[in-house]
Design a protein around this motif. Sequence first.
Motif, PDB file in Angstrom:
ATOM      1  N   GLY A 197       0.787  -1.229   0.000  1.00  0.00           N
ATOM      2  CA  GLY A 197       0.000   0.000   0.000  1.00  0.00           C
ATOM      3  C   GLY A 197       0.817   1.274   0.000  1.00  0.00           C
ATOM      4  N   ARG A 198       0.613   2.112   1.025  1.00  0.00           N
ATOM      5  CA  ARG A 198       1.224   3.435   1.063  1.00  0.00           C
ATOM      6  C   ARG A 198       2.136   3.602   2.271  1.00  0.00           C
ATOM      7  NH1 ARG A 198      -4.337   6.812  -0.067  1.00  0.00           N
ATOM      8  NH2 ARG A 198      -4.868   5.774   1.880  1.00  0.00           N
ATOM      9  N   VAL A 199       3.011   4.588   2.172  1.00  0.00           N
ATOM     10  CA  VAL A 199       3.861   4.950   3.302  1.00  0.00           C
ATOM     11  C   VAL A 199       3.595   6.415   3.649  1.00  0.00           C
ATOM     12  CG1 VAL A 199       5.850   5.691   1.896  1.00  0.00           C
ATOM     13  CG2 VAL A 199       6.216   4.889   4.242  1.00  0.00           C
ATOM     14  N   SER A 200       3.599   6.709   4.945  1.00  0.00           N
ATOM     15  CA  SER A 200       3.434   8.087   5.405  1.00  0.00           C
ATOM     16  C   SER A 200       4.806   8.695   5.685  1.00  0.00           C
ATOM     17  CB  SER A 200       2.602   8.128   6.693  1.00  0.00           C
ATOM     18  OG  SER A 200       1.263   7.777   6.447  1.00  0.00           O
ATOM     19  N   THR A 201       5.020   9.895   5.166  1.00  0.00           N
ATOM     20  CA  THR A 201       6.273  10.622   5.390  1.00  0.00           C
ATOM     21  C   THR A 201       5.932  11.986   5.979  1.00  0.00           C
ATOM     22  OG1 THR A 201       7.408   9.471   3.591  1.00  0.00           O
ATOM     23  CG2 THR A 201       8.314  11.592   4.274  1.00  0.00           C
ATOM     24  N   GLU A 202       6.610  12.314   7.063  1.00  0.00           N
ATOM     25  CA  GLU A 202       6.198  13.469   7.869  1.00  0.00           C
ATOM     26  C   GLU A 202       6.913  14.760   7.490  1.00  0.00           C
ATOM     27  OE1 GLU A 202       5.474  14.232  12.625  1.00  0.00           O
ATOM     28  OE2 GLU A 202       5.115  12.323  11.634  1.00  0.00           O
ATOM     29  N   VAL A 203       6.153  15.832   7.465  1.00  0.00           N
ATOM     30  CA  VAL A 203       6.699  17.177   7.300  1.00  0.00           C
ATOM     31  C   VAL A 203       7.295  17.614   8.634  1.00  0.00           C
ATOM     32  CG1 VAL A 203       5.993  19.605   7.034  1.00  0.00           C
ATOM     33  CG2 VAL A 203       5.201  17.884   5.396  1.00  0.00           C
ATOM     34  N   ASP A 204       8.389  18.350   8.575  1.00  0.00           N
ATOM     35  CA  ASP A 204       9.075  18.870   9.759  1.00  0.00           C
ATOM     36  C   ASP A 204       8.073  19.469  10.753  1.00  0.00           C
ATOM     37  OD1 ASP A 204      10.663  20.189  11.611  1.00  0.00           O
ATOM     38  OD2 ASP A 204      11.566  21.554  10.163  1.00  0.00           O
ATOM     39  N   ALA A 205       8.102  18.960  11.994  1.00  0.00           N
ATOM     40  CA  ALA A 205       7.172  19.450  13.021  1.00  0.00           C
ATOM     41  C   ALA A 205       7.352  20.939  13.303  1.00  0.00           C
ATOM     42  CB  ALA A 205       7.359  18.648  14.310  1.00  0.00           C
ATOM     43  N   GLY A 206       8.529  21.480  12.981  1.00  0.00           N
ATOM     44  CA  GLY A 206       8.759  22.911  13.166  1.00  0.00           C
ATOM     45  C   GLY A 206       7.905  23.775  12.260  1.00  0.00           C
ATOM     46  N   LEU A 207       7.272  23.152  11.265  1.00  0.00           N
ATOM     47  CA  LEU A 207       6.391  23.878  10.347  1.00  0.00           C
ATOM     48  C   LEU A 207       4.910  23.729  10.720  1.00  0.00           C
ATOM     49  CD1 LEU A 207       8.155  22.858   7.010  1.00  0.00           C
ATOM     50  CD2 LEU A 207       8.276  25.090   8.144  1.00  0.00           C
ATOM     51  N   LEU A 229      -1.205  18.010  22.033  1.00  0.00           N
ATOM     52  CA  LEU A 229      -0.815  18.528  20.728  1.00  0.00           C
ATOM     53  C   LEU A 229       0.510  19.287  20.832  1.00  0.00           C
ATOM     54  CD1 LEU A 229      -1.251  19.139  17.726  1.00  0.00           C
ATOM     55  CD2 LEU A 229      -2.690  21.080  18.401  1.00  0.00           C
ATOM     56  N   SER A 230       0.596  20.206  21.781  1.00  0.00           N
ATOM     57  CA  SER A 230       1.829  20.989  21.925  1.00  0.00           C
ATOM     58  C   SER A 230       2.993  20.097  22.330  1.00  0.00           C
ATOM     59  CB  SER A 230       1.638  22.122  22.939  1.00  0.00           C
ATOM     60  OG  SER A 230       1.263  21.615  24.208  1.00  0.00           O
ATOM     61  N   ASP A 231       2.744  19.154  23.222  1.00  0.00           N
ATOM     62  CA  ASP A 231       3.790  18.222  23.667  1.00  0.00           C
ATOM     63  C   ASP A 231       4.266  17.352  22.502  1.00  0.00           C
ATOM     64  OD1 ASP A 231       5.296  16.797  25.856  1.00  0.00           O
ATOM     65  OD2 ASP A 231       4.023  15.133  25.209  1.00  0.00           O
ATOM     66  N   GLY A 232       3.332  16.863  21.693  1.00  0.00           N
ATOM     67  CA  GLY A 232       3.686  16.019  20.558  1.00  0.00           C
ATOM     68  C   GLY A 232       4.519  16.760  19.528  1.00  0.00           C
ATOM     69  N   ILE A 233       4.149  17.997  19.233  1.00  0.00           N
ATOM     70  CA  ILE A 233       4.912  18.801  18.276  1.00  0.00           C
ATOM     71  C   ILE A 233       6.327  19.018  18.798  1.00  0.00           C
ATOM     72  CG2 ILE A 233       5.127  21.103  17.259  1.00  0.00           C
ATOM     73  CD1 ILE A 233       2.038  21.128  17.059  1.00  0.00           C
TER      74      ILE A 233
END
Length: 335
Positions: free
Chosen positions: A104-114, A310-314
Motif C-alpha cells: 500500500g502506502r507509506v506516510s512521510t512526515e513534514v518537519d514538526a517545526g512547520l 498537541l503541543s507536547d507532541g509537536i
Amino acid sequence: MSSANEPPSKSMKMASALDQLKAHTVVVADTGDFEAMKRFKPTDATTNPSLVLQAASQPQYAHLVEQAISYAKSHSSDLTTQVSLALDKLCVLFGCEILKIVPGRVSTEVDAGLSFNKEGSINKALKLIEMYKEAGIDKERILIKLASSWEGIEAAKVLESEHGVHCNLTLLFSFCQAVACAEAGVTLISPFVGRIYDWYVARGEKDFAMLDDPGVQSVTRIYNYYKKFGYGTVVMGASFRNTDQIIGLTGCDLLTISPSLLGKLEAAEQEIVRQLEPSKAQAMDIERIEMNEAAFRWMLNEDQMATDKLSDGIRKFKADGRKLEDLLRARLQAE
C-alpha cells in the motif's frame, strides 16, 4: 480416532488475534524497521522523526544515511542547506525501502517545526513528493503527514484539492481536530489513542475497561461521526499502549501498530469481536457540527488534554528531528 484429551489439530486451531483483526481492519506497521514489516506483512507503513531516528542509528541502515549525505553534498555546498536536504532525502529513502515491502502506502512526515506555518508545510510536502518522483515513486503511494494544528489542516486542504497530494493528519487528540480534517477533505487522520490514555493515567486514572478507555472512546466517537455523515476521510487509530486498545477498535478503517504489539496479537488466540461498523454509526442520533477557525480554536482551547498533548507532541517530534539533523550535520562535517 482421536482421544478427547488430544489437542486440536493445526487445521482446527483458532486464527490469531492479528489475523482476525486483519479481517475487519487494515493493519499498518508503526515502525521504521524493515524486518518487522516483512514479518507482520502490514498493508501500509507509517514513520515519524522518532522512528527514522531510531532506525538511522542502526548499522543495517547506514547505507541509506550515506546515500542521503551524498545527495545533499551533490545538490548544495552550504552546510545548513545540506542538512535540510539530507534529512528530507533520508526520510524519502526510508519510504522507498518500505514501499518495496508493503503493497500500500507509506506516510512521510513534514518537519514538526512547520506545524504553524501553512505555506512552509505546503512547500515542504511538495518537495518530498518531488523527491519521491525522482526515485520513481508515484504520489498515490505517499501520504504526507502533518500535525493537526489549524495551519496543518489548512495546508492539507490545499495539498489535497490543488495538488492531488494525499495527507495523513497526525497528533490528533480532539473531536474538533477530526471534524476540521473531514471538512478539509483530507485522506486520512491518525487519532492518538495511547497518548490520550497517558494523559489520564498521569492524573491518577488507571483502571479502564476496554471500551471505557478514553483513547478508544475518542476514536470511536470520531469513526461514528464520519460514517454517520459520509465523510471520505478514513480513520487510522494510532499510538497504542496495550492490545485491549487495539481490540476495542476492531473495525476501524486502519490501525497503525508497533512491532511489539503486533507480536502480542500474533501470539494471542482470543476471539475478536468487531466493535465499529458503518451501519451502526449511520443509525445513531448524532448532531452535525459547523466548523471554522474560531470554533476550532475555541473547542481545542476548552479541551485541556488535547491542548497539552498537541503541543507536547509537536515539541517531541521536533526534538527528535533536531537529533536527526545533528546526526546528519556531524556526518556532513566529517566528510
